[in-house]
Design an enzyme around this catalytic site. Structure first.
Site, short mmCIF file in Angstrom:
data_model
loop_
_atom_site.label_atom_id
_atom_site.label_comp_id
_atom_site.label_asym_id
_atom_site.label_seq_id
_atom_site.Cartn_x
_atom_site.Cartn_y
_atom_site.Cartn_z
CE LYS A 201 -3.06 -8.71 -1.77
NZ LYS A 201 -3.12 -8.21 -3.14
N GLY A 254 -3.63 2.07 0.30
CA GLY A 254 -4.72 1.82 -0.63
C GLY A 254 -5.89 2.73 -0.33
CD GLU A 276 0.93 6.57 4.96
OE1 GLU A 276 0.27 7.58 4.64
OE2 GLU A 276 1.71 6.55 5.92
CB CYS A 310 -2.78 8.63 -2.37
SG CYS A 310 -1.03 8.66 -2.01
CD GLU A 407 -8.30 8.78 -3.55
OE1 GLU A 407 -8.75 7.80 -2.94
OE2 GLU A 407 -7.12 9.15 -3.48
P1 ADP Z 1 -7.70 0.48 -5.06
O1 ADP Z 1 -9.09 0.94 -4.70
O2 ADP Z 1 -6.73 1.54 -5.26
O3 ADP Z 1 -7.68 -0.63 -6.07
P2 ADP Z 1 -7.61 -1.16 -2.75
O4 ADP Z 1 -7.64 -0.43 -1.47
O5 ADP Z 1 -8.82 -1.89 -3.20
O6 ADP Z 1 -7.10 -0.13 -3.79
O7 ADP Z 1 -6.41 -2.20 -2.78
C1 ADP Z 1 -5.11 -1.92 -2.36
C2 ADP Z 1 -4.49 -3.22 -1.92
O8 ADP Z 1 -5.29 -3.79 -0.89
C3 ADP Z 1 -4.38 -4.31 -2.99
O9 ADP Z 1 -3.16 -5.00 -2.82
C4 ADP Z 1 -5.55 -5.20 -2.68
O10 ADP Z 1 -5.36 -6.54 -3.11
C5 ADP Z 1 -5.58 -5.14 -1.17
N1 ADP Z 1 -6.89 -5.47 -0.55
C6 ADP Z 1 -8.12 -5.22 -1.04
N2 ADP Z 1 -9.06 -5.68 -0.20
C7 ADP Z 1 -8.42 -6.20 0.87
C8 ADP Z 1 -8.84 -6.82 2.09
N3 ADP Z 1 -10.13 -6.99 2.37
N4 ADP Z 1 -7.90 -7.23 2.95
C9 ADP Z 1 -6.59 -7.06 2.68
N5 ADP Z 1 -6.13 -6.50 1.56
C10 ADP Z 1 -7.03 -6.06 0.65
#
Ligand code: ADP
Length: 503
Positions: A201, A254, A276, A310, A407
Protein backbone atom coordinates in the site's frame (compact mmCIF):
# COMPACT_ATOMS: atom_id res chain seq x y z
CA UNK A 1 15.02 42.15 -3.61
CA UNK A 2 16.80 38.92 -4.12
CA UNK A 3 16.33 36.47 -6.96
CA UNK A 4 14.06 34.16 -4.99
CA UNK A 5 11.07 36.50 -5.17
CA UNK A 6 11.18 36.73 -8.97
CA UNK A 7 10.88 33.00 -9.70
CA UNK A 8 7.93 32.02 -11.88
CA UNK A 9 6.34 29.03 -10.16
CA UNK A 10 3.84 28.20 -12.87
CA UNK A 11 3.76 24.44 -13.40
CA UNK A 12 4.78 23.14 -16.88
CA UNK A 13 2.36 21.16 -19.02
CA UNK A 14 2.33 17.41 -18.32
CA UNK A 15 3.54 14.98 -20.99
CA UNK A 16 1.09 12.77 -22.90
CA UNK A 17 2.27 9.65 -21.06
CA UNK A 18 1.56 11.31 -17.71
CA UNK A 19 -1.82 12.64 -18.86
CA UNK A 20 -2.73 9.08 -19.81
CA UNK A 21 -1.68 7.74 -16.40
CA UNK A 22 -3.71 10.45 -14.67
CA UNK A 23 -6.80 9.64 -16.73
CA UNK A 24 -6.90 5.95 -15.85
CA UNK A 25 -9.91 4.52 -14.07
CA UNK A 26 -9.34 4.21 -10.30
CA UNK A 27 -8.74 0.50 -9.73
CA UNK A 28 -6.72 -1.89 -7.59
CA UNK A 29 -4.17 -4.44 -8.80
CA UNK A 30 -5.24 -7.72 -7.21
CA UNK A 31 -4.50 -11.26 -8.32
CA UNK A 32 -2.85 -10.12 -11.55
CA UNK A 33 -5.80 -7.99 -12.67
CA UNK A 34 -7.03 -4.42 -12.46
CA UNK A 35 -10.24 -4.65 -10.46
CA UNK A 36 -12.90 -2.24 -9.24
CA UNK A 37 -13.22 -1.56 -5.55
CA UNK A 38 -16.13 -3.09 -3.67
CA UNK A 39 -16.93 0.47 -2.54
CA UNK A 40 -17.19 3.66 -4.54
CA UNK A 41 -14.87 5.95 -2.62
CA UNK A 42 -11.83 7.59 -4.16
CA UNK A 43 -9.03 9.82 -2.93
CA UNK A 44 -7.91 12.91 -4.85
CA UNK A 45 -4.39 13.37 -6.19
CA UNK A 46 -3.06 16.90 -5.89
CA UNK A 47 -0.09 18.46 -7.62
CA UNK A 48 1.68 20.16 -4.69
CA UNK A 49 3.24 22.69 -7.07
CA UNK A 50 -0.23 24.12 -7.78
CA UNK A 51 -2.57 22.69 -5.14
CA UNK A 52 -4.83 21.49 -7.97
CA UNK A 53 -6.56 18.10 -8.09
CA UNK A 54 -5.21 16.16 -11.07
CA UNK A 55 -6.50 12.62 -10.66
CA UNK A 56 -7.95 10.18 -8.15
CA UNK A 57 -7.47 6.60 -7.01
CA UNK A 58 -9.38 3.99 -5.04
CA UNK A 59 -9.90 4.20 -1.32
CA UNK A 60 -9.72 0.47 -0.60
CA UNK A 61 -12.39 -1.07 1.60
CA UNK A 62 -11.87 -3.86 4.11
CA UNK A 63 -13.35 -6.21 1.51
CA UNK A 64 -10.75 -5.06 -1.06
CA UNK A 65 -7.94 -5.66 1.40
CA UNK A 66 -9.29 -9.11 2.26
CA UNK A 67 -9.44 -9.92 -1.44
CA UNK A 68 -5.82 -8.85 -1.94
CA UNK A 69 -4.65 -10.83 1.10
CA UNK A 70 -6.55 -13.91 -0.13
CA UNK A 71 -4.85 -13.60 -3.54
CA UNK A 72 -1.41 -13.28 -1.93
CA UNK A 73 -2.15 -16.18 0.44
CA UNK A 74 -3.18 -18.52 -2.38
CA UNK A 75 -0.23 -17.48 -4.52
CA UNK A 76 2.11 -18.20 -1.64
CA UNK A 77 0.54 -21.48 -0.54
CA UNK A 78 0.33 -23.06 -3.99
CA UNK A 79 4.01 -22.30 -4.57
CA UNK A 80 3.54 -20.62 -7.97
CA UNK A 81 6.31 -18.16 -7.14
CA UNK A 82 8.54 -19.70 -4.47
CA UNK A 83 8.80 -23.02 -6.33
CA UNK A 84 9.62 -21.47 -9.67
CA UNK A 85 13.31 -22.06 -10.58
CA UNK A 86 15.40 -19.25 -9.09
CA UNK A 87 16.85 -18.49 -12.51
CA UNK A 88 13.35 -17.74 -13.87
CA UNK A 89 12.52 -15.50 -10.89
CA UNK A 90 15.86 -13.75 -11.21
CA UNK A 91 15.17 -12.99 -14.88
CA UNK A 92 11.74 -11.57 -14.05
CA UNK A 93 13.18 -9.30 -11.40
CA UNK A 94 15.79 -8.03 -13.86
CA UNK A 95 12.98 -7.49 -16.34
CA UNK A 96 11.14 -5.31 -13.80
CA UNK A 97 14.32 -3.26 -13.33
CA UNK A 98 14.67 -2.89 -17.12
CA UNK A 99 11.04 -1.83 -17.51
CA UNK A 100 11.42 0.79 -14.78
CA UNK A 101 14.40 2.25 -16.65
CA UNK A 102 12.54 2.09 -19.97
CA UNK A 103 9.77 4.18 -18.44
CA UNK A 104 12.16 6.42 -16.51
CA UNK A 105 10.98 9.70 -17.96
CA UNK A 106 7.30 9.05 -17.29
CA UNK A 107 7.96 7.70 -13.80
CA UNK A 108 10.17 10.68 -12.88
CA UNK A 109 7.47 13.08 -14.05
CA UNK A 110 4.71 11.23 -12.19
CA UNK A 111 6.80 11.29 -9.04
CA UNK A 112 7.51 14.99 -9.51
CA UNK A 113 3.86 16.01 -9.87
CA UNK A 114 2.73 13.70 -7.07
CA UNK A 115 5.36 14.46 -4.41
CA UNK A 116 6.47 17.90 -5.58
CA UNK A 117 10.11 16.88 -6.00
CA UNK A 118 12.04 18.25 -8.98
CA UNK A 119 11.69 15.94 -11.96
CA UNK A 120 15.45 16.15 -12.54
CA UNK A 121 16.03 14.85 -9.02
CA UNK A 122 13.55 11.99 -9.46
CA UNK A 123 15.25 11.11 -12.75
CA UNK A 124 18.70 10.70 -11.19
CA UNK A 125 17.79 9.40 -7.73
CA UNK A 126 14.34 7.86 -7.37
CA UNK A 127 13.94 6.03 -10.67
CA UNK A 128 17.41 4.47 -11.07
CA UNK A 129 17.41 3.74 -7.34
CA UNK A 130 14.10 1.91 -7.69
CA UNK A 131 15.43 -0.22 -10.55
CA UNK A 132 18.64 -0.94 -8.63
CA UNK A 133 16.71 -2.52 -5.75
CA UNK A 134 15.27 -5.08 -8.15
CA UNK A 135 18.55 -5.83 -9.91
CA UNK A 136 20.48 -6.07 -6.63
CA UNK A 137 17.96 -8.40 -5.00
CA UNK A 138 17.68 -10.45 -8.22
CA UNK A 139 21.36 -11.29 -7.70
CA UNK A 140 20.51 -13.16 -4.50
CA UNK A 141 18.21 -15.61 -6.22
CA UNK A 142 20.85 -18.26 -6.85
CA UNK A 143 22.61 -17.67 -3.54
CA UNK A 144 19.97 -18.30 -0.89
CA UNK A 145 20.68 -21.44 1.11
CA UNK A 146 21.24 -22.93 4.53
CA UNK A 147 24.17 -24.94 5.87
CA UNK A 148 24.98 -28.36 7.22
CA UNK A 149 25.96 -28.29 10.87
CA UNK A 150 27.18 -31.16 13.05
CA UNK A 151 25.38 -31.18 16.44
CA UNK A 152 27.56 -30.11 19.39
CA UNK A 153 26.32 -32.55 22.03
CA UNK A 154 25.88 -35.69 19.96
CA UNK A 155 28.41 -38.20 18.69
CA UNK A 156 29.68 -37.77 15.16
CA UNK A 157 27.79 -39.80 12.59
CA UNK A 158 24.62 -40.01 14.67
CA UNK A 159 22.75 -37.20 12.98
CA UNK A 160 22.54 -35.47 9.67
CA UNK A 161 21.53 -31.89 10.45
CA UNK A 162 21.08 -28.88 8.25
CA UNK A 163 19.29 -25.56 8.03
CA UNK A 164 17.25 -24.38 5.14
CA UNK A 165 15.95 -20.92 4.25
CA UNK A 166 12.30 -20.48 3.46
CA UNK A 167 10.24 -17.42 2.58
CA UNK A 168 8.35 -15.89 5.50
CA UNK A 169 5.06 -15.93 3.58
CA UNK A 170 2.51 -13.23 2.84
CA UNK A 171 3.80 -9.71 3.45
CA UNK A 172 1.90 -6.48 4.12
CA UNK A 173 4.12 -3.62 2.97
CA UNK A 174 3.24 -0.03 3.77
CA UNK A 175 5.24 2.90 2.44
CA UNK A 176 5.31 6.69 2.92
CA UNK A 177 5.04 9.60 0.49
CA UNK A 178 8.58 11.01 0.32
CA UNK A 179 10.11 8.46 -2.10
CA UNK A 180 7.05 6.51 -3.26
CA UNK A 181 8.48 4.46 -6.14
CA UNK A 182 11.86 3.91 -4.51
CA UNK A 183 10.22 2.75 -1.27
CA UNK A 184 7.80 0.47 -3.09
CA UNK A 185 10.70 -1.22 -4.91
CA UNK A 186 12.81 -1.35 -1.76
CA UNK A 187 9.96 -3.29 -0.15
CA UNK A 188 8.82 -5.53 -3.02
CA UNK A 189 12.28 -6.59 -4.31
CA UNK A 190 13.52 -8.49 -1.21
CA UNK A 191 10.09 -10.07 -0.72
CA UNK A 192 10.18 -11.41 -4.28
CA UNK A 193 13.79 -12.54 -3.99
CA UNK A 194 12.95 -14.48 -0.83
CA UNK A 195 9.94 -16.16 -2.48
CA UNK A 196 7.26 -14.26 -0.54
CA UNK A 197 4.05 -12.79 -1.90
CA UNK A 198 2.94 -9.29 -1.02
CA UNK A 199 0.27 -6.66 -0.70
CA UNK A 200 1.77 -3.18 -0.98
CA UNK A 201 0.00 0.00 0.00
CA UNK A 202 1.50 3.31 -1.08
CA UNK A 203 0.74 6.45 0.93
CA UNK A 204 -2.60 8.17 0.38
CA UNK A 205 -0.77 11.35 -0.70
CA UNK A 206 1.29 9.63 -3.41
CA UNK A 207 0.01 6.50 -5.12
CA UNK A 208 0.64 7.24 -8.81
CA UNK A 209 3.97 5.51 -9.36
CA UNK A 210 3.06 2.41 -7.34
CA UNK A 211 0.08 1.92 -9.64
CA UNK A 212 2.31 2.26 -12.72
CA UNK A 213 4.76 -0.15 -11.10
CA UNK A 214 1.95 -2.72 -10.95
CA UNK A 215 1.66 -2.47 -14.76
CA UNK A 216 5.40 -3.09 -15.12
CA UNK A 217 5.42 -6.03 -12.68
CA UNK A 218 2.55 -7.51 -14.68
CA UNK A 219 4.37 -6.94 -17.96
CA UNK A 220 7.49 -8.64 -16.56
CA UNK A 221 5.43 -11.82 -16.14
CA UNK A 222 5.23 -12.10 -12.35
CA UNK A 223 2.40 -14.59 -11.70
CA UNK A 224 -1.02 -13.44 -10.53
CA UNK A 225 -1.40 -12.80 -6.80
CA UNK A 226 2.34 -12.57 -6.10
CA UNK A 227 2.32 -8.76 -5.99
CA UNK A 228 -0.89 -6.91 -5.19
CA UNK A 229 -1.06 -3.12 -5.06
CA UNK A 230 -3.86 -1.55 -3.06
CA UNK A 231 -4.43 2.15 -2.44
CA UNK A 232 -6.20 3.88 0.41
CA UNK A 233 -5.84 5.31 3.87
CA UNK A 234 -3.57 3.99 6.56
CA UNK A 235 -6.01 3.93 9.46
CA UNK A 236 -8.47 1.85 7.38
CA UNK A 237 -6.82 -0.20 4.62
CA UNK A 238 -3.35 -0.16 6.17
CA UNK A 239 -4.74 -1.14 9.54
CA UNK A 240 -6.66 -4.04 7.99
CA UNK A 241 -3.45 -5.31 6.37
CA UNK A 242 -1.50 -5.11 9.62
CA UNK A 243 -4.11 -7.00 11.64
CA UNK A 244 -5.04 -9.56 9.00
CA UNK A 245 -4.58 -13.14 10.28
CA UNK A 246 -3.42 -14.39 6.87
CA UNK A 247 -0.49 -11.95 6.75
CA UNK A 248 2.83 -13.30 8.08
CA UNK A 249 5.01 -10.20 7.96
CA UNK A 250 4.59 -6.44 8.10
CA UNK A 251 7.19 -4.11 6.62
CA UNK A 252 6.57 -0.43 7.28
CA UNK A 253 8.35 2.82 6.54
CA UNK A 254 6.88 5.99 8.01
CA UNK A 255 6.58 8.00 11.16
CA UNK A 256 7.69 6.69 14.54
CA UNK A 257 4.21 7.31 15.94
CA UNK A 258 2.49 5.10 13.34
CA UNK A 259 5.35 2.58 13.50
CA UNK A 260 4.71 2.06 17.20
CA UNK A 261 0.99 1.65 16.55
CA UNK A 262 1.64 -0.87 13.78
CA UNK A 263 4.02 -2.81 16.00
CA UNK A 264 1.34 -3.03 18.68
CA UNK A 265 -1.33 -4.01 16.16
CA UNK A 266 0.82 -6.76 14.66
CA UNK A 267 1.46 -8.30 18.07
CA UNK A 268 -1.83 -10.17 18.50
CA UNK A 269 -0.94 -12.40 15.59
CA UNK A 270 2.79 -12.17 16.34
CA UNK A 271 3.73 -11.20 12.81
CA UNK A 272 7.31 -10.59 11.82
CA UNK A 273 7.75 -6.82 11.78
CA UNK A 274 10.37 -4.54 10.28
CA UNK A 275 10.07 -0.81 10.84
CA UNK A 276 11.98 2.08 9.27
CA UNK A 277 10.90 5.17 11.18
CA UNK A 278 11.75 8.78 11.86
CA UNK A 279 14.98 10.59 12.55
CA UNK A 280 16.52 13.83 13.70
CA UNK A 281 19.95 13.23 12.29
CA UNK A 282 22.92 15.18 13.66
CA UNK A 283 25.67 16.45 11.37
CA UNK A 284 28.97 17.20 13.11
CA UNK A 285 31.35 19.61 11.39
CA UNK A 286 34.89 19.45 12.75
CA UNK A 287 37.30 22.44 12.84
CA UNK A 288 39.55 21.11 10.07
CA UNK A 289 37.02 21.10 7.23
CA UNK A 290 37.24 22.85 3.90
CA UNK A 291 34.24 25.15 4.30
CA UNK A 292 33.83 25.61 0.54
CA UNK A 293 33.08 21.89 0.21
CA UNK A 294 31.32 21.35 3.51
CA UNK A 295 28.77 24.18 3.41
CA UNK A 296 27.08 22.97 0.18
CA UNK A 297 27.32 19.38 1.48
CA UNK A 298 25.57 20.06 4.76
CA UNK A 299 23.01 22.22 2.91
CA UNK A 300 22.20 19.32 0.66
CA UNK A 301 21.95 17.09 3.73
CA UNK A 302 18.92 19.09 4.86
CA UNK A 303 17.40 20.68 1.75
CA UNK A 304 17.39 17.65 -0.58
CA UNK A 305 13.77 16.54 -1.22
CA UNK A 306 12.64 19.67 0.69
CA UNK A 307 13.97 18.06 3.87
CA UNK A 308 11.29 15.37 3.60
CA UNK A 309 13.81 12.64 4.17
CA UNK A 310 13.97 10.40 7.23
CA UNK A 311 17.77 10.80 7.31
CA UNK A 312 17.76 14.59 6.71
CA UNK A 313 20.69 16.25 8.46
CA UNK A 314 18.39 18.47 10.50
CA UNK A 315 20.67 19.18 13.48
CA UNK A 316 23.92 20.83 12.51
CA UNK A 317 26.73 20.97 15.09
CA UNK A 318 29.64 23.02 13.77
CA UNK A 319 32.81 23.62 15.77
CA UNK A 320 32.86 27.19 17.07
CA UNK A 321 35.98 27.98 15.02
CA UNK A 322 34.13 27.34 11.73
CA UNK A 323 30.49 27.85 12.74
CA UNK A 324 30.05 31.34 11.25
CA UNK A 325 31.76 30.44 7.99
CA UNK A 326 29.76 27.22 7.61
CA UNK A 327 26.37 28.84 8.17
CA UNK A 328 27.31 31.77 5.92
CA UNK A 329 28.31 29.25 3.26
CA UNK A 330 24.97 27.51 3.72
CA UNK A 331 23.14 30.80 3.35
CA UNK A 332 24.92 31.29 0.02
CA UNK A 333 23.09 28.23 -1.33
CA UNK A 334 19.75 30.03 -0.88
CA UNK A 335 19.13 30.65 -4.58
CA UNK A 336 20.23 27.14 -5.54
CA UNK A 337 17.59 25.66 -3.20
CA UNK A 338 14.93 28.28 -3.87
CA UNK A 339 11.72 26.28 -4.31
CA UNK A 340 10.36 25.98 -7.82
CA UNK A 341 7.55 24.05 -9.51
CA UNK A 342 8.48 20.39 -9.79
CA UNK A 343 8.68 20.36 -13.60
CA UNK A 344 10.91 23.45 -13.76
CA UNK A 345 14.20 22.12 -15.18
CA UNK A 346 16.16 24.66 -13.09
CA UNK A 347 14.70 23.43 -9.80
CA UNK A 348 16.62 21.69 -7.03
CA UNK A 349 13.87 21.88 -4.44
CA UNK A 350 10.11 21.75 -4.94
CA UNK A 351 7.14 22.41 -2.71
CA UNK A 352 6.25 20.20 0.25
CA UNK A 353 3.99 17.27 -0.47
CA UNK A 354 0.70 18.63 0.89
CA UNK A 355 -1.12 21.46 2.57
CA UNK A 356 -1.05 19.51 5.82
CA UNK A 357 2.72 19.10 5.64
CA UNK A 358 3.10 22.79 4.77
CA UNK A 359 1.11 23.79 7.84
CA UNK A 360 3.06 21.39 10.00
CA UNK A 361 6.46 22.71 8.88
CA UNK A 362 5.41 26.36 9.14
CA UNK A 363 4.03 25.55 12.60
CA UNK A 364 7.46 24.30 13.67
CA UNK A 365 9.19 27.36 12.24
CA UNK A 366 6.78 29.65 14.09
CA UNK A 367 7.30 27.68 17.30
CA UNK A 368 11.06 28.03 16.86
CA UNK A 369 10.73 31.80 16.46
CA UNK A 370 8.45 32.03 19.50
CA UNK A 371 10.97 30.02 21.51
CA UNK A 372 13.67 32.55 20.65
CA UNK A 373 15.47 31.03 17.65
CA UNK A 374 16.99 33.46 15.13
CA UNK A 375 16.22 33.03 11.46
CA UNK A 376 19.46 33.17 9.51
CA UNK A 377 17.79 32.24 6.23
CA UNK A 378 14.23 31.58 5.05
CA UNK A 379 11.67 31.00 7.78
CA UNK A 380 8.84 31.91 5.43
CA UNK A 381 7.05 30.90 2.26
CA UNK A 382 7.60 32.42 -1.16
CA UNK A 383 3.82 32.63 -1.74
CA UNK A 384 1.95 31.20 -4.71
CA UNK A 385 -0.63 28.42 -4.85
CA UNK A 386 1.72 25.50 -4.18
CA UNK A 387 2.95 24.28 -0.82
CA UNK A 388 6.30 26.05 -0.86
CA UNK A 389 8.56 26.74 2.11
CA UNK A 390 11.84 28.58 1.72
CA UNK A 391 14.98 26.73 2.86
CA UNK A 392 15.43 27.71 6.47
CA UNK A 393 18.37 27.95 8.87
CA UNK A 394 17.63 28.60 12.54
CA UNK A 395 20.36 29.59 15.00
CA UNK A 396 20.37 30.53 18.71
CA UNK A 397 18.50 27.36 19.50
CA UNK A 398 18.67 25.19 22.60
CA UNK A 399 17.98 21.49 23.22
CA UNK A 400 14.60 22.17 24.85
CA UNK A 401 13.07 23.68 21.71
CA UNK A 402 10.69 21.56 19.64
CA UNK A 403 12.64 22.51 16.48
CA UNK A 404 15.68 20.79 17.99
CA UNK A 405 13.93 17.76 19.46
CA UNK A 406 11.22 16.82 16.96
CA UNK A 407 11.31 15.59 13.41
CA UNK A 408 10.10 18.50 11.25
CA UNK A 409 10.29 16.71 7.88
CA UNK A 410 10.83 19.96 6.03
CA UNK A 411 13.69 22.18 4.80
CA UNK A 412 14.59 23.42 8.27
CA UNK A 413 17.97 23.00 9.95
CA UNK A 414 18.88 24.03 13.48
CA UNK A 415 22.52 25.11 13.66
CA UNK A 416 24.50 24.93 16.89
CA UNK A 417 28.11 25.58 17.95
CA UNK A 418 30.27 23.15 19.89
CA UNK A 419 33.65 23.37 21.54
CA UNK A 420 34.55 19.92 22.66
CA UNK A 421 34.17 16.49 21.11
CA UNK A 422 32.66 14.68 24.09
CA UNK A 423 30.09 17.42 24.45
CA UNK A 424 29.03 17.27 20.80
CA UNK A 425 28.75 13.48 20.81
CA UNK A 426 26.57 13.72 23.91
CA UNK A 427 24.35 16.38 22.31
CA UNK A 428 24.17 14.51 19.00
CA UNK A 429 22.99 11.39 20.85
CA UNK A 430 20.50 13.31 22.98
CA UNK A 431 17.46 12.26 20.95
CA UNK A 432 14.84 9.52 20.89
CA UNK A 433 15.95 8.77 17.33
CA UNK A 434 18.95 6.89 15.98
CA UNK A 435 18.53 6.63 12.25
CA UNK A 436 21.57 8.36 10.78
CA UNK A 437 24.31 10.89 11.43
CA UNK A 438 27.03 12.74 9.55
CA UNK A 439 30.60 13.77 10.30
CA UNK A 440 32.62 16.22 8.22
CA UNK A 441 36.37 16.19 8.79
CA UNK A 442 39.69 15.55 7.05
CA UNK A 443 40.96 13.67 10.09
CA UNK A 444 40.33 9.96 9.41
CA UNK A 445 41.04 8.99 12.98
CA UNK A 446 38.53 11.51 14.37
CA UNK A 447 35.98 10.37 11.79
CA UNK A 448 36.15 6.76 12.94
CA UNK A 449 36.13 7.69 16.60
CA UNK A 450 33.05 9.86 16.23
CA UNK A 451 31.33 7.32 13.97
CA UNK A 452 31.71 4.64 16.61
CA UNK A 453 30.29 6.89 19.33
CA UNK A 454 27.21 8.09 17.45
CA UNK A 455 24.13 6.02 18.21
CA UNK A 456 22.78 5.75 14.70
CA UNK A 457 22.18 2.98 12.19
CA UNK A 458 24.14 4.76 9.47
CA UNK A 459 26.99 7.28 9.78
CA UNK A 460 28.21 9.20 6.76
CA UNK A 461 31.61 10.83 6.62
CA UNK A 462 32.01 13.87 4.31
CA UNK A 463 28.75 13.07 2.57
CA UNK A 464 25.11 12.54 3.48
CA UNK A 465 22.13 10.38 2.55
CA UNK A 466 24.22 8.04 0.41
CA UNK A 467 22.00 4.97 0.27
CA UNK A 468 22.85 1.83 -1.67
CA UNK A 469 20.95 -1.44 -2.16
CA UNK A 470 23.97 -3.48 -1.01
CA UNK A 471 24.41 -1.66 2.31
CA UNK A 472 22.05 -2.43 5.20
CA UNK A 473 19.86 0.39 6.41
CA UNK A 474 18.12 0.41 9.79
CA UNK A 475 17.50 2.52 12.83
CA UNK A 476 18.73 2.47 16.41
CA UNK A 477 16.45 3.46 19.28
CA UNK A 478 13.01 4.73 18.17
CA UNK A 479 14.06 4.87 14.52
CA UNK A 480 13.17 1.30 13.77
CA UNK A 481 13.42 -2.44 14.06
CA UNK A 482 15.43 -4.59 11.67
CA UNK A 483 17.17 -3.74 8.44
CA UNK A 484 16.43 -3.27 4.79
CA UNK A 485 18.88 -3.65 1.88
CA UNK A 486 21.91 -5.89 1.66
CA UNK A 487 21.98 -9.46 2.94
CA UNK A 488 20.18 -8.42 6.14
CA UNK A 489 17.39 -6.88 4.09
CA UNK A 490 16.87 -10.18 2.29
CA UNK A 491 17.04 -12.20 5.51
CA UNK A 492 14.20 -10.14 6.94
CA UNK A 493 12.00 -12.03 4.46
CA UNK A 494 13.39 -15.50 5.24
CA UNK A 495 12.70 -18.07 7.92
CA UNK A 496 15.39 -20.52 9.00
CA UNK A 497 14.33 -24.13 9.44
CA UNK A 498 16.48 -26.74 11.18
CA UNK A 499 16.18 -30.35 10.01
CA UNK A 500 17.76 -33.16 12.09
CA UNK A 501 17.72 -36.71 10.88
CA UNK A 502 18.91 -39.65 12.97
CA UNK A 503 21.09 -41.88 10.85
P1 ADP B 1 3.74 10.48 7.52
O1 ADP B 1 3.64 10.99 8.93
O2 ADP B 1 5.08 10.58 6.93
O3 ADP B 1 2.60 10.90 6.64
P2 ADP B 1 2.68 7.98 8.29
O4 ADP B 1 3.52 7.21 9.23
O5 ADP B 1 1.45 8.64 8.79
O6 ADP B 1 3.65 8.95 7.58
O7 ADP B 1 2.25 7.08 7.06
C1 ADP B 1 3.10 6.25 6.34
C2 ADP B 1 2.27 5.14 5.75
O8 ADP B 1 1.59 4.46 6.79
C3 ADP B 1 1.17 5.57 4.78
O9 ADP B 1 1.09 4.63 3.72
C4 ADP B 1 -0.07 5.54 5.62
O10 ADP B 1 -1.24 5.33 4.87
C5 ADP B 1 0.22 4.35 6.51
N1 ADP B 1 -0.53 4.32 7.79
C6 ADP B 1 -0.90 5.37 8.55
N2 ADP B 1 -1.58 4.95 9.63
C7 ADP B 1 -1.60 3.60 9.59
C8 ADP B 1 -2.15 2.58 10.43
N3 ADP B 1 -2.79 2.87 11.55
N4 ADP B 1 -1.98 1.29 10.06
C9 ADP B 1 -1.32 0.98 8.92
N5 ADP B 1 -0.80 1.89 8.09
C10 ADP B 1 -0.93 3.19 8.41
Amino acid sequence: MNEVTTIDRTQREYSDAVKKALARKPQLYINGEWVDSSGGETIDVEDPSTGKVISSFVEATDKDIDRAVAAARTAFDDGRWRNMPPVAREKMMHKIADLILEHADELAELEAIDVGKPKGMAAVIDVPGAAAHFSYMAGWLGKIGGETQAPYSMPGGMMFAYTQKEPVGVCAQIVPWNFPLLMACLKIAPALAAGCTTILKPAEQTSLTALRLADLIHEAGVPAGVVNIVTGYGHTGGDRMVKHPDVDKVAFTGSTEIGKLINRNATDTLKHVTLELGGKSPVVVMPDVDVAETAPGVSQAIFFNSGQVCVAGSRLYAHKSVFDKVVEGMAETKDFWAPRASLDPDGHMGPLVSKEQHERVMGYIDAGKRDGASVLMGGDTPGGDGYYVNPTILTDVNPQMSVVREEIFGPVVVAQRFEDLDEVVKDANDTQYGLAAGVWTKNASAAHQIASKLKAGTVWVNCHAMIDPALPFGGYKESGIGHEQGRLGLEAYLETKTVMMKL
